[in-house]
Design a protein around this motif. Structure first.
Motif, PDB file in Angstrom:
ATOM      1  N   GLU A  23       1.427  35.938  70.633  1.00 41.70           N
ATOM      2  CA  GLU A  23       2.603  36.574  70.030  1.00 41.70           C
ATOM      3  C   GLU A  23       2.431  36.563  68.505  1.00 41.70           C
ATOM      4  N   PRO A  24       1.638  37.500  67.967  1.00 40.94           N
ATOM      5  CA  PRO A  24       1.205  37.409  66.569  1.00 40.94           C
ATOM      6  C   PRO A  24       2.175  37.947  65.513  1.00 40.94           C
ATOM      7  N   GLU A  25       3.308  38.498  65.901  1.00 40.68           N
ATOM      8  CA  GLU A  25       4.175  39.135  64.909  1.00 40.68           C
ATOM      9  C   GLU A  25       5.181  38.194  64.254  1.00 40.68           C
ATOM     10  N   THR A  26       5.545  37.106  64.902  1.00 40.01           N
ATOM     11  CA  THR A  26       6.627  36.257  64.402  1.00 40.01           C
ATOM     12  C   THR A  26       6.192  35.282  63.324  1.00 40.01           C
ATOM     13  N   HIS A  27       5.083  34.571  63.535  1.00 37.79           N
ATOM     14  CA  HIS A  27       4.733  33.486  62.603  1.00 37.79           C
ATOM     15  C   HIS A  27       4.539  33.923  61.149  1.00 37.79           C
ATOM     16  N   PRO A  28       4.029  35.120  60.848  1.00 39.34           N
ATOM     17  CA  PRO A  28       3.915  35.491  59.427  1.00 39.34           C
ATOM     18  C   PRO A  28       5.277  35.590  58.732  1.00 39.34           C
ATOM     19  N   LYS A  29       6.319  35.914  59.478  1.00 42.72           N
ATOM     20  CA  LYS A  29       7.669  36.009  58.894  1.00 42.72           C
ATOM     21  C   LYS A  29       8.146  34.659  58.376  1.00 42.72           C
ATOM     22  N   TYR A  30       7.582  33.577  58.917  1.00 44.09           N
ATOM     23  CA  TYR A  30       7.989  32.232  58.538  1.00 44.09           C
ATOM     24  C   TYR A  30       6.874  31.476  57.811  1.00 44.09           C
ATOM     25  N   ASP A  31       5.912  32.219  57.274  1.00 49.17           N
ATOM     26  CA  ASP A  31       4.807  31.659  56.484  1.00 49.17           C
ATOM     27  C   ASP A  31       4.030  30.567  57.210  1.00 49.17           C
ATOM     28  N   VAL A  32       3.862  30.714  58.511  1.00 53.79           N
ATOM     29  CA  VAL A  32       3.085  29.753  59.285  1.00 53.79           C
ATOM     30  C   VAL A  32       1.619  30.118  59.141  1.00 53.79           C
ATOM     31  N   THR A  33       0.848  29.203  58.551  1.00 56.82           N
ATOM     32  CA  THR A  33      -0.574  29.453  58.323  1.00 56.82           C
ATOM     33  C   THR A  33      -1.467  28.397  58.969  1.00 56.82           C
ATOM     34  N   ALA A  34      -0.856  27.398  59.617  1.00 58.37           N
ATOM     35  CA  ALA A  34      -1.624  26.334  60.271  1.00 58.37           C
ATOM     36  C   ALA A  34      -0.914  25.939  61.557  1.00 58.37           C
ATOM     37  N   VAL A  35      -1.709  25.465  62.524  1.00 57.18           N
ATOM     38  CA  VAL A  35      -1.126  24.974  63.768  1.00 57.18           C
ATOM     39  C   VAL A  35      -1.551  23.533  63.988  1.00 57.18           C
ATOM     40  N   PRO A  36      -0.702  22.726  64.565  1.00 56.62           N
ATOM     41  CA  PRO A  36       0.687  23.057  64.877  1.00 56.62           C
ATOM     42  C   PRO A  36       1.570  22.977  63.630  1.00 56.62           C
ATOM     43  N   THR A  37       2.533  23.873  63.571  1.00 54.94           N
ATOM     44  CA  THR A  37       3.607  23.806  62.578  1.00 54.94           C
ATOM     45  C   THR A  37       4.899  23.638  63.344  1.00 54.94           C
ATOM     46  N   LEU A  38       5.652  22.622  62.986  1.00 47.21           N
ATOM     47  CA  LEU A  38       6.951  22.380  63.602  1.00 47.21           C
ATOM     48  C   LEU A  38       8.022  22.749  62.590  1.00 47.21           C
TER      49      LEU A  38
END
Length: 158
Positions: free
Chosen positions: A113-128
């Motif tokens: 699901e690649p569209e959501t995480h860029p909206k929240y500046d997620v650049t590393a996993v795991p991000t909580l």
């Protein structure tokens, strides 16, 4: 003959070892995570929002499950290939049970699901991220044990 690992392989190995050390120190067994078989399974329909369960969100369901939620939501942005994310799964299940009725726990696979995480500046996993009223109120990046997740929720006032 010596084998040379690529930079990417070295990075994954170091990240996996760091995750295992953090989780081992917090009492989570690395054995609890299922092994990756190479190919990713087709995306499943999101699980119904049942108290005490971890909900798998999609790009289409994220707003409904997280942003519009009337309860605080702990979101784990993860990837199936990341050992730290797989080791976090039993922790998320425990926390979902412990916080049933008070907060939701949602897992969001950034590869499927690649569209959501860029909206929240997620650049590393795991991000909580802990969301309240549609806004991020607390964040933790990297491997986490149950104590770390509970601290994050407490810091967010959950």
């Amino acid at each position: 003959m010596r084998r040379v690992m690529s930079g990417k392989a070295v990075g994954r190995t170091v990240a996996a070892l760091a995750g295992a050390l953090v989780l081992a120190a917090s009492g989570v067994s690395a054995q609890a995570a299922p092994a990756v078989t190479g190919a990713t399974a087709p995306a499943a329909a999101p699980a119904p929002a049942t108290a005490g369960t971890v909900i798998d969100s999609t790009d289409a369901s994220f707003d409904r499950e997280v942003v519009q939620s009337d309860k605080p939501v702990l979101v784990s942005f993860c990837a199936e290939w990341a050992e730290q994310c797989r080791m976090l799964d039993p922790v998320l299940r425990d926390v979902a049970g412990d916080y049933a009725g008070r907060a939701k726990v949602v897992r969001h696979d950034i590869d499927r699901e690649p569209e959501t995480h860029p909206k929240y500046d997620v650049t590393a996993v795991p991000t909580l991220n802990v969301f309240k009223n549609g806004q991020i109120v607390a964040t933790r990046i990297g491997p986490s044990g149950k104590a770390d997740v509970v601290k994050l929720l407490n810091r967010a006032g959950v």
